[in-house]
Write a protein that holds these residues in place. Structure first.
Motif, PDB file in Angstrom:
ATOM      1  N   UNK A  95       0.828  -1.214   0.000  1.00 46.88           N
ATOM      2  CA  UNK A  95       0.000   0.000   0.000  1.00 46.88           C
ATOM      3  C   UNK A  95       0.857   1.256   0.000  1.00 46.88           C
ATOM      4  N   UNK A  96       1.954   1.228   0.722  1.00 43.86           N
ATOM      5  CA  UNK A  96       2.850   2.381   0.760  1.00 43.86           C
ATOM      6  C   UNK A  96       3.500   2.606  -0.602  1.00 43.86           C
ATOM      7  N   UNK A  97       3.892   1.510  -1.289  1.00 44.56           N
ATOM      8  CA  UNK A  97       4.486   1.650  -2.619  1.00 44.56           C
ATOM      9  C   UNK A  97       3.489   2.235  -3.618  1.00 44.56           C
ATOM     10  N   UNK A  98       2.211   1.850  -3.486  1.00 44.68           N
ATOM     11  CA  UNK A  98       1.189   2.440  -4.358  1.00 44.68           C
ATOM     12  C   UNK A  98       1.078   3.935  -4.099  1.00 44.68           C
ATOM     13  N   UNK A  99       1.145   4.333  -2.831  1.00 43.43           N
ATOM     14  CA  UNK A  99       1.096   5.758  -2.503  1.00 43.43           C
ATOM     15  C   UNK A  99       2.290   6.510  -3.085  1.00 43.43           C
ATOM     16  N   UNK A 100       3.424   5.806  -3.236  1.00 46.54           N
ATOM     17  CA  UNK A 100       4.622   6.437  -3.815  1.00 46.54           C
ATOM     18  C   UNK A 100       4.680   6.281  -5.331  1.00 46.54           C
ATOM     19  N   UNK A 101       3.570   5.828  -5.954  1.00 47.01           N
ATOM     20  CA  UNK A 101       3.484   5.654  -7.408  1.00 47.01           C
ATOM     21  C   UNK A 101       4.440   4.576  -7.928  1.00 47.01           C
TER      22      UNK A 101
ATOM     23  N   UNK B  54       3.812   1.237  -8.557  1.00 44.45           N
ATOM     24  CA  UNK B  54       2.798   0.180  -8.627  1.00 44.45           C
ATOM     25  C   UNK B  54       3.431  -1.167  -8.932  1.00 44.45           C
ATOM     26  N   UNK B  55       4.478  -1.194  -9.771  1.00 46.88           N
ATOM     27  CA  UNK B  55       5.107  -2.470 -10.114  1.00 46.88           C
ATOM     28  C   UNK B  55       5.740  -3.121  -8.885  1.00 46.88           C
ATOM     29  N   UNK B  56       6.396  -2.306  -8.052  1.00 47.43           N
ATOM     30  CA  UNK B  56       6.994  -2.839  -6.819  1.00 47.43           C
ATOM     31  C   UNK B  56       5.901  -3.285  -5.852  1.00 47.43           C
ATOM     32  N   UNK B  57       4.774  -2.571  -5.843  1.00 49.57           N
ATOM     33  CA  UNK B  57       3.666  -2.947  -4.970  1.00 49.57           C
ATOM     34  C   UNK B  57       3.098  -4.311  -5.360  1.00 49.57           C
ATOM     35  N   UNK B  58       2.945  -4.554  -6.664  1.00 54.16           N
ATOM     36  CA  UNK B  58       2.458  -5.858  -7.119  1.00 54.16           C
ATOM     37  C   UNK B  58       3.426  -6.968  -6.717  1.00 54.16           C
ATOM     38  N   UNK B  59       4.713  -6.722  -6.878  1.00 55.00           N
ATOM     39  CA  UNK B  59       5.715  -7.731  -6.514  1.00 55.00           C
ATOM     40  C   UNK B  59       5.692  -8.013  -5.024  1.00 55.00           C
ATOM     41  N   UNK B  60       5.590  -6.963  -4.218  1.00 61.62           N
ATOM     42  CA  UNK B  60       5.567  -7.137  -2.762  1.00 61.62           C
ATOM     43  C   UNK B  60       4.313  -7.883  -2.318  1.00 61.62           C
ATOM     44  N   UNK B  61       3.181  -7.578  -2.919  1.00 58.30           N
ATOM     45  CA  UNK B  61       1.946  -8.257  -2.539  1.00 58.30           C
ATOM     46  C   UNK B  61       1.961  -9.725  -2.953  1.00 58.30           C
ATOM     47  N   UNK B  62       2.499 -10.004  -4.151  1.00 63.79           N
ATOM     48  CA  UNK B  62       2.500 -11.383  -4.633  1.00 63.79           C
ATOM     49  C   UNK B  62       3.544 -12.239  -3.929  1.00 63.79           C
TER      50      UNK B  62
END
Length: 212
Positions: A45-51, A53-61
């Motif tokens: 969620x924090x990575x999405x807030x920092x724009x 999104x690709x890192x956010x998907x990797x972290x979530x998966x």
């Protein structure tokens, strides 16, 4: 005026610190694994807030998904409660964390301003990617183009690493599983061996069924 997204970032950082403190204090391994999944989701969620999104998907998966499943599977081979550690180890870990944190804080003033278009990361090679990607690759998202095309072999290597980690855990757990006795049916006991007759005493004849 402070952007509202900054308050969201502060809230996410506070929740990350709270979850990390709870992970350190808990001894129940199941609760620790679950909280580590929560920590990964908060990071996403924090990575999405920092724009990012690709890192956010990797972290979530990987962090909240695959890692949680692998840790739960590996927990079946060990105890459910962590053994208490010596106080000396706590002080040593605290010293390492304080030293690493001090080094990071010392390097913060040398970092460029957040969002600076003239920073080193956005100049030279970064600027070339921004200018040439629309002409070289028909992908509107620059980050997706870099991950899937320019550094496609690096992404393939990361996938191989994740696959190897999952395969290693499966090999440790075994393929066929363990054979267990069905509940409620105790194993049959072996019949006691016949005792040899003592010296001077004749053996008793065995009475056959049906004999008069």
């Amino acid at each position: 005026m402070t952007d509202l997204t900054q308050y969201l970032d502060y809230a996410l950082i506070g929740m990350l610190l709270a979850v990390a403190f709870a992970i350190v204090r808990l001894r129940n391994l199941f609760a620790v694994v679950m909280l580590m999944g929560v920590y990964s989701l908060l990071c996403a969620a924090w990575f999405v807030s920092l724009d990012a999104v690709d890192v956010a998907f990797t972290e979530a998966a990987v962090g909240a998904g695959i890692s949680t499943v692998l840790l739960l599977a590996a927990m079946l081979l060990t105890a459910r409660e962590a053994e208490p550690s010596k106080p000396q180890r706590h002080w040593a870990a605290l010293a390492v964390v304080v030293a690493a944190g001090a080094a990071l804080l010392y390097a913060v003033p040398d970092m460029p301003v957040y969002g600076d278009a003239e920073s080193v990361a956005n100049a030279y090679v970064g600027r070339d990617y921004l200018e040439q990607t629309p002409h070289d690759i028909a992908v509107p998202n620059i980050v997706t183009a870099v991950l899937s095309s320019y550094r496609g072999f690096d992404t393939l290597g990361e996938t191989v690493v994740i696959f190897t980690a999952g395969l290693g855990v499966i090999l440790l757990l075994g393929f066929g599983g363990r054979k267990r006795e069905p509940k409620g049916k105790p194993a049959a006991k072996a019949a006691p061996a016949a005792r040899a007759p003592k010296a001077g005493k004749p053996a008793k004849p065995v009475k056959e069924e049906g004999a008069s």
